[in-house]
Design a protein around this motif. Structure first.
Motif, short mmCIF file in Angstrom:
data_model
loop_
_atom_site.label_atom_id
_atom_site.label_comp_id
_atom_site.label_asym_id
_atom_site.label_seq_id
_atom_site.Cartn_x
_atom_site.Cartn_y
_atom_site.Cartn_z
N TRP A 197 100.14 45.32 46.63
CA TRP A 197 98.78 45.31 47.17
C TRP A 197 97.96 44.13 46.66
N ARG A 220 93.57 43.80 53.48
CA ARG A 220 93.15 44.90 52.60
C ARG A 220 91.91 45.61 53.11
N GLY A 263 91.77 44.64 45.60
CA GLY A 263 93.20 44.53 45.36
C GLY A 263 93.76 45.47 44.32
#
Length: 492
Positions: free
Chosen positions: A65, A73, A175
């Protein structure tokens, strides 16, 4: 899909690594509708194994990620925002039944949460750091923000739909992976939020939900795989969370309690100020850290203001939150109702004048509910217990002062520094309060100093422990760290 709004509901479950599963701890408790006294669900508490599983899944998911393009995202957040709006009324109905607030208050709370999701969708701009060409001869320097890992938030009972959204959207958009531990008193709304999150496309392990009480919180705070923790709750617990998380080397932000003041000057619109004062003190049953429950009033207009406050307070309707005519709903538990009643009794014992007593309120058909009506004290001394301690109930104290300087002194003598409001038509008085009031959120001719989501939620003194607050730009700094990239290319 439609969300389940009619209790009784099934036992609340954890959401770990993309799967719903029951917590595996030994302890549990019933979830009670505060207005009816009826059990509407049950929550079992998570074991250390549950927390380990969530942290491990978060760490694994983070590795991919963190390198996912920021534009990708935020796409699940756009979807989440739309789902929240599509299901807002259903979420509000759930919220009323497990918390006790009114439908209007529940909708307002959810709207505030949605605003945070909206702001987090702007992370591609907010996450930018800075660069300086030729910072030194032939050297360019750039600051780059990077996510850190797995974060957690421990959120309170009073805004169980909004406060998780102070944190979750920013954590994942920057993130990171995120684990929510909601209040065990009203965790169903958190489960409903995660039912919506499950549809948005977040990878397994990025958003997770674990239920529990003190032991679960301590396990999260001590866990080596957690990079940072956010907390909202009472000051004693906030201080403990701050110390424990910091000892474990974590980033931590801990929002504590409050004792907020309204200042009313002789130039104020008294009718407007009285309405906003009662709304601030009594909305959500007074169970909010932005409730202004002490009004500091210029002596020249004190008597007139008292009359208008009492008129407004007597007009409030106490009842079940799903009834449209209700202005003030139930308090969260019988124990909390009892604590508020004890503080009212303390105010009487210490000599404050009880102008309106809400302890005898009755709500037909809901005799087992935790109800209190608006309660107003006059002639409150700033040293009295009810002027010093956070009450968290629909109780207002009125203090008479000689001038604006004395009013500011009363405000600043409090151990808390969460919020305050000023009602005035004097720019000079407003400027003086702005510069001298030692609070983190300050409203002028606004009953509740609630910042919009693109500003941070302030707090000082015993109202906040940490450096970076919830909401807004502060969240970008909390969830990332900056690497300075120093670049030289000899011979070019």
């Amino acid at each position: 899909m439609s969300l389940r709004t009619n209790p009784p509901w099934e036992d609340v479950q954890n959401y770990i690594n993309g799967k719903w599963q029951p917590p595996s701890g030994d302890d549990s408790q019933d979830i009670i509708n505060p207005a009816t006294g009826e059990s509407i669900s049950s929550v079992k508490f998570s074991s250390s194994d549950d927390v380990d599983a969530a942290v491990s899944a978060g760490q694994e998911a983070f590795e991919h990620w963190r390198s996912t393009p920021v534009e990708e995202r935020i796409q699940p957040l756009f979807e989440f925002k739309q789902l929240l709006e599509d299901h807002q009324e259903e979420l509000a109905e759930v919220l009323v039944q497990e918390h006790g607030k009114t439908r209007a208050e529940a909708n307002g709370e959810l709207r505030r949460g949605i605003e945070n999701v909206e702001v987090a969708c702007g992370i591609p701009s907010m996450m930018q750091a800075g660069s300086l060409p030729n910072a030194a001869p032939d050297i360019d320097e750039t600051a780059v923000r990077k996510p850190l890992g797995v974060f957690t938030a421990i959120t309170p009972f009073n805004f169980p739909g909004m406060i998780p959204l102070w944190f979750l959207p920013y954590a994942v958009a920057t993130g990171n992976a995120f684990i929510l531990k909601p209040s065990e008193q009203d965790p169903v709304i958190a489960e409903r939020l995660f039912e919506l999150l499950e549809q948005t496309g977040f990878p397994d392990g990025i958003v997770q939900l674990v239920h529990g009480s003190v032991d679960t919180v301590n396990t999260l705070l001590d866990h080596k795989g957690i990079e940072g923790a956010s907390f909202v709750g009472s000051t004693p617990v906030a201080r403990t969370v701050y110390e424990r998380a910091a000892t474990s080397g974590k980033r931590v932000q801990a929002q504590g309690g409050a004792k907020n003041h309204i200042i009313v000057t002789e130039t104020a619109d008294l009718d407007f100020a009285a309405k906003k004062t009662i709304s601030s003190a009594c909305a959500c049953g007074g169970e909010r850290c932005l409730a202004n429950d002490i009004a500091v009033v210029d002596e020249d207009i004190y008597d007139e203001f008292v009359d208008q406050v009492l008129e407004e307070a007597r007009a409030q309707t106490v009842g079940y939150g799903l009834d449209d005519e209700t202005d003030i709903g139930a308090l969260i538990t019988p124990n909390h109702e009892s604590r508020v009643r004890d503080l009212i009794a303390t105010g009487v014992d210490e000599g404050a004048e009880l102008l309106l007593d809400g302890r005898d309120v009755e709500v037909s058909g809901y005799e087992n509910g935790n109800f209190l009506g608006p309660t107003v004290f006059g002639d409150v001394d700033p040293e009295m217990t009810i002027a010093q301690e956070e009450i968290f109930g629909p109780v207002l104290g009125l203090v008479s002062v000689n001038n604006i300087d004395e009013a500011i002194d009363v405000l600043n003598r409090s151990d808390f520094g969460n919020a305050a409001s000023l009602f005035t038509d004097s720019g000079a008085d407003a400027r003086k309060v702005r510069h001298k009031a030692d609070v983190g959120n300050l409203g002028v001719n606004a009953g509740t100093a609630a910042p919009m989501a693109f500003f941070h939620f302030g707090g000082r003194k015993d109202s906040f422990f940490g450096d970076l607050h919830a909401q807004g730009e502060d969240m970008i700094h909390f969830y990332t760290d900056k690497t300075v990239y120093i670049e030289r290319w000899p011979g070019n």
